[in-house]
Scaffold this motif. Structure first.
Motif, PDB file in Angstrom:
ATOM      1  N   VAL A 165       0.846  -1.191   0.000  1.00 49.58           N
ATOM      2  CA  VAL A 165       0.000   0.000   0.000  1.00 49.58           C
ATOM      3  C   VAL A 165       0.881   1.240   0.000  1.00 49.58           C
ATOM      4  O   VAL A 165       1.711   1.421   0.895  1.00 49.58           O
ATOM      5  N   SER A 166       0.717   2.081  -0.998  1.00 44.96           N
ATOM      6  CA  SER A 166       1.445   3.350  -1.086  1.00 44.96           C
ATOM      7  C   SER A 166       0.502   4.494  -0.732  1.00 44.96           C
ATOM      8  O   SER A 166      -0.698   4.441  -1.032  1.00 44.96           O
ATOM      9  N   ILE A 167       1.038   5.505  -0.103  1.00 44.28           N
ATOM     10  CA  ILE A 167       0.235   6.673   0.277  1.00 44.28           C
ATOM     11  C   ILE A 167       0.186   7.649  -0.889  1.00 44.28           C
ATOM     12  O   ILE A 167       1.212   7.985  -1.478  1.00 44.28           O
ATOM     13  N   THR A 201      -4.968   9.215   1.418  1.00 49.71           N
ATOM     14  CA  THR A 201      -5.144   9.510   2.839  1.00 49.71           C
ATOM     15  C   THR A 201      -5.699  10.905   3.110  1.00 49.71           C
ATOM     16  O   THR A 201      -6.162  11.172   4.221  1.00 49.71           O
ATOM     17  N   ASN A 202      -5.651  11.788   2.135  1.00 48.83           N
ATOM     18  CA  ASN A 202      -6.202  13.133   2.334  1.00 48.83           C
ATOM     19  C   ASN A 202      -7.566  13.280   1.672  1.00 48.83           C
ATOM     20  O   ASN A 202      -8.008  14.403   1.389  1.00 48.83           O
ATOM     21  N   ALA A 203      -8.257  12.165   1.412  1.00 47.42           N
ATOM     22  CA  ALA A 203      -9.538  12.216   0.703  1.00 47.42           C
ATOM     23  C   ALA A 203     -10.562  13.066   1.436  1.00 47.42           C
ATOM     24  O   ALA A 203     -11.249  13.898   0.824  1.00 47.42           O
ATOM     25  N   ALA A 204     -10.698  12.890   2.748  1.00 54.93           N
ATOM     26  CA  ALA A 204     -11.688  13.659   3.502  1.00 54.93           C
ATOM     27  C   ALA A 204     -11.351  15.152   3.476  1.00 54.93           C
ATOM     28  O   ALA A 204     -12.239  16.004   3.345  1.00 54.93           O
ATOM     29  N   GLU A 205     -10.067  15.457   3.577  1.00 53.52           N
ATOM     30  CA  GLU A 205      -9.634  16.858   3.535  1.00 53.52           C
ATOM     31  C   GLU A 205      -9.960  17.493   2.184  1.00 53.52           C
ATOM     32  O   GLU A 205     -10.479  18.606   2.109  1.00 53.52           O
ATOM     33  N   PRO A 254     -10.319  -4.720   2.160  1.00 47.20           N
ATOM     34  CA  PRO A 254      -9.683  -5.033   3.451  1.00 47.20           C
ATOM     35  C   PRO A 254      -8.812  -3.929   4.051  1.00 47.20           C
ATOM     36  O   PRO A 254      -8.808  -3.742   5.276  1.00 47.20           O
ATOM     37  N   ILE A 255      -8.074  -3.168   3.228  1.00 52.46           N
ATOM     38  CA  ILE A 255      -7.173  -2.166   3.807  1.00 52.46           C
ATOM     39  C   ILE A 255      -7.929  -0.997   4.440  1.00 52.46           C
ATOM     40  O   ILE A 255      -7.338  -0.199   5.170  1.00 52.46           O
ATOM     41  N   GLU A 256      -9.243  -0.899   4.187  1.00 51.27           N
ATOM     42  CA  GLU A 256     -10.031   0.160   4.824  1.00 51.27           C
ATOM     43  C   GLU A 256     -10.099  -0.032   6.336  1.00 51.27           C
ATOM     44  O   GLU A 256     -10.244   0.940   7.083  1.00 51.27           O
ATOM     45  N   ARG A 257      -9.951  -1.257   6.801  1.00 47.68           N
ATOM     46  CA  ARG A 257      -9.985  -1.494   8.246  1.00 47.68           C
ATOM     47  C   ARG A 257      -8.873  -0.726   8.947  1.00 47.68           C
ATOM     48  O   ARG A 257      -9.043  -0.237  10.068  1.00 47.68           O
ATOM     49  N   GLU A 258      -7.733  -0.603   8.294  1.00 44.15           N
ATOM     50  CA  GLU A 258      -6.608   0.109   8.885  1.00 44.15           C
ATOM     51  C   GLU A 258      -6.632   1.593   8.540  1.00 44.15           C
ATOM     52  O   GLU A 258      -6.439   2.443   9.412  1.00 44.15           O
ATOM     53  N   HIS A 259      -6.875   1.912   7.274  1.00 44.09           N
ATOM     54  CA  HIS A 259      -6.732   3.303   6.832  1.00 44.09           C
ATOM     55  C   HIS A 259      -7.958   4.166   7.114  1.00 44.09           C
ATOM     56  O   HIS A 259      -7.831   5.389   7.253  1.00 44.09           O
ATOM     57  N   ARG A 260      -9.146   3.590   7.124  1.00 44.14           N
ATOM     58  CA  ARG A 260     -10.374   4.297   7.516  1.00 44.14           C
ATOM     59  C   ARG A 260     -10.621   5.560   6.682  1.00 44.14           C
ATOM     60  O   ARG A 260     -11.170   6.549   7.177  1.00 44.14           O
ATOM     61  N   ILE A 261     -10.228   5.522   5.438  1.00 40.99           N
ATOM     62  CA  ILE A 261     -10.432   6.684   4.560  1.00 40.99           C
ATOM     63  C   ILE A 261     -11.911   6.838   4.232  1.00 40.99           C
ATOM     64  O   ILE A 261     -12.454   7.952   4.242  1.00 40.99           O
ATOM     65  N   SER A 278     -18.753  -6.787   3.949  1.00 37.59           N
ATOM     66  CA  SER A 278     -19.600  -6.608   5.124  1.00 37.59           C
ATOM     67  C   SER A 278     -19.084  -5.490   6.024  1.00 37.59           C
ATOM     68  O   SER A 278     -19.757  -5.100   6.979  1.00 37.59           O
ATOM     69  N   LEU A 279     -17.905  -4.950   5.726  1.00 37.06           N
ATOM     70  CA  LEU A 279     -17.350  -3.866   6.538  1.00 37.06           C
ATOM     71  C   LEU A 279     -18.248  -2.629   6.523  1.00 37.06           C
ATOM     72  O   LEU A 279     -18.163  -1.790   7.424  1.00 37.06           O
ATOM     73  N   ILE A 280     -19.128  -2.530   5.549  1.00 37.50           N
ATOM     74  CA  ILE A 280     -20.055  -1.404   5.503  1.00 37.50           C
ATOM     75  C   ILE A 280     -20.899  -1.322   6.776  1.00 37.50           C
ATOM     76  O   ILE A 280     -21.337  -0.241   7.180  1.00 37.50           O
ATOM     77  N   GLU A 281     -21.090  -2.459   7.441  1.00 37.32           N
ATOM     78  CA  GLU A 281     -21.873  -2.464   8.680  1.00 37.32           C
ATOM     79  C   GLU A 281     -21.229  -1.589   9.756  1.00 37.32           C
ATOM     80  O   GLU A 281     -21.928  -1.054  10.626  1.00 37.32           O
ATOM     81  N   ARG A 282     -19.938  -1.419   9.703  1.00 42.86           N
ATOM     82  CA  ARG A 282     -19.223  -0.581  10.682  1.00 42.86           C
ATOM     83  C   ARG A 282     -19.767   0.835  10.712  1.00 42.86           C
ATOM     84  O   ARG A 282     -19.775   1.509  11.758  1.00 42.86           O
ATOM     85  N   ASP A 283     -20.222   1.329   9.549  1.00 45.47           N
ATOM     86  CA  ASP A 283     -20.606   2.733   9.424  1.00 45.47           C
ATOM     87  C   ASP A 283     -22.108   2.961   9.514  1.00 45.47           C
ATOM     88  O   ASP A 283     -22.609   4.018   9.109  1.00 45.47           O
ATOM     89  N   ILE A 284     -22.826   1.998  10.056  1.00 45.78           N
ATOM     90  CA  ILE A 284     -24.275   2.165  10.209  1.00 45.78           C
ATOM     91  C   ILE A 284     -24.603   3.367  11.084  1.00 45.78           C
ATOM     92  O   ILE A 284     -25.613   4.038  10.876  1.00 45.78           O
ATOM     93  N   ASP A 285     -23.731   3.668  12.045  1.00 44.04           N
ATOM     94  CA  ASP A 285     -23.995   4.815  12.922  1.00 44.04           C
ATOM     95  C   ASP A 285     -24.055   6.126  12.144  1.00 44.04           C
ATOM     96  O   ASP A 285     -24.723   7.082  12.563  1.00 44.04           O
ATOM     97  N   LEU A 286     -23.388   6.192  10.999  1.00 45.21           N
ATOM     98  CA  LEU A 286     -23.455   7.378  10.133  1.00 45.21           C
ATOM     99  C   LEU A 286     -24.546   7.220   9.075  1.00 45.21           C
ATOM    100  O   LEU A 286     -25.294   8.163   8.793  1.00 45.21           O
TER     101      LEU A 286
END
Length: 380
Positions: free
Chosen positions: A59-61, A120-124, A151-158, A180-188
């Motif tokens: 994974v490169s930044i 990594t600066n996507a949100a910004e 899978p790498i979204e678990r670590e980077h959380r972009i 199924s990782l989409i379930e993590r963001d149900i709160d949003l």
């Protein structure tokens, strides 16, 4: 002949040894590469070297300069998309986005699923874009050329950071994933959906776990995706199922069963797409067929040509998603008869753009505030 031409060389058709956990069985030459490399047996390799080497994901930044992508394709139901990553570790052999890795001087084959780039600066960058006076709100499709929940979204959380910005601004978003990782963001997503600001879709190609394991090796299993549909639905988030791609003689027999299972899990709308083989995807897919389904490889490609006017792929906007001819029409009838019987919708939920409000300006730095308080300006 180039590896991405309509008729790849015979060497590309030869069976290769699959690599566990990877979709592609090799790296094909990207269409912009000037040199071509071919392996050959010089007699020095030991027998134990015959096994394919284990590939480690790199994974490169990447610091993105812009983050939103716009399209004017008449057959795509969105105009604006955001991709938090380049490449996708899910390794789906059929992925239409594989050829984009050629722009990075990398192969659309194994490189696409093992050499990834994280923005990594996507949100910004998104916050900066939404704050511009010229910005006009329209639904953003999140995760198109890449799966935003790979899978790498678990670590980077972009993806999580992007959703936090959209949630803050009441900006509508549509997500599509195989994870199924989409379930993590149900709160949003749940409170956004309550305001008609979020909708999701899960892609399910087949219910056969063995086929899925070779077709999309690092995506969630079909049964786990169905469970994600149910979980999102119970949280009040409208969910659809994308039966894509439909591959003759491989996933096509499962078409009706996928629709039935998704409807039972709570999906409310559905669509399908016939397998597309643009650019380097064709030789990669043919290699995959020879490695996993040599008994039906020729039949699959012949049927694809039947639905593409004699070619393996036709990029015409009017037919590239569905194909043409008698077999394409039969597939269309099967889909719509099943979807009608099950009560699916075909239109996407209309999301509300009127609630959008630009993000708040970032708080001033402490030093800047101190100068503002004492009336003294600063050159630095």
């Amino acid at each position: 002949m180039d590896a991405y031409d309509d008729e790849p060389p015979q060497a590309l058709r030869a069976p290769r040894v699959p690599i566990k956990g990877r979709g592609a069985v090799a790296n094909v030459r990207g269409r912009f590469e000037r040199d071509q490399r071919e392996g050959f047996d010089d007699g020095w390799a030991a027998e134990e070297d015959d096994a394919p080497p284990r590939l480690v994901t790199q994974v490169s930044i990447e610091r993105a300069r812009t983050i939103l992508t716009h399209n004017a394709s008449p057959d795509i139901p969105f105009d604006t998309s955001l991709n938090p990553y380049r490449g996708c570790e899910h390794g789906c052999i059929y992925c239409f986005a594989r050829p984009t890795h050629a722009y990075l001087d990398l192969s659309p084959g194994l490189d696409f699923e093992s050499r990834l780039f994280a923005k990594t600066n996507a949100a910004e960058r998104l916050r900066d874009t939404l704050a511009k006076p010229s910005y006009r709100c329209q639904t953003i499709a999140l995760g198109v050329n890449t799966d935003a929940y790979q899978p790498i979204e678990r670590e980077h959380r972009i993806t999580r950071g992007v959703l936090e910005v959209l949630h803050e601004c009441d900006h509508p978003v549509a997500l599509i994933t195989k994870s199924s990782l989409i379930e993590r963001d149900i709160d949003l997503l749940a409170p956004m959906a309550a305001k008609r600001l979020a909708v999701a879709a899960l892609t399910i190609t087949t219910l056969d776990a063995d086929i899925a394991r070779t077709l999309e090796p690092r995506a969630a299993t079909p049964s786990r995706r169905l469970r994600a549909i149910r979980t999102l639905t119970e949280a009040g988030i409208p969910v659809g199922v994308s039966v894509a791609p439909v591959i003759p003689f491989v996933t096509e027999p499962d078409l009706e069963r996928v629709l039935e299972a998704a409807r039972e899990a709570g999906a409310v709308y559905a669509n399908y797409i016939v397998l597309r083989l643009p650019w380097e995807v064709q030789p990669l897919f043919e290699q995959w067929l020879q490695a996993h389904f040599p008994d039906r490889a020729e039949r699959v490609m012949n049927r694809m040509r039947d639905m593409r006017g004699g070619k393996a792929y036709d990029s015409d906007f009017a037919s590239r998603m569905r194909g043409t001819g008698i077999w394409a029409d039969l597939m269309r009838q099967r889909f719509y008869k099943a979807a009608d019987r099950l009560g699916f919708r075909y239109d996407r939920y209309g999301l509300d753009t009127s609630q959008f409000r630009p993000p708040a300006a970032p708080a001033a730095a402490p030093r800047a505030r101190a100068h503002a308080d004492d009336g003294q300006g600063s050159l630095f």
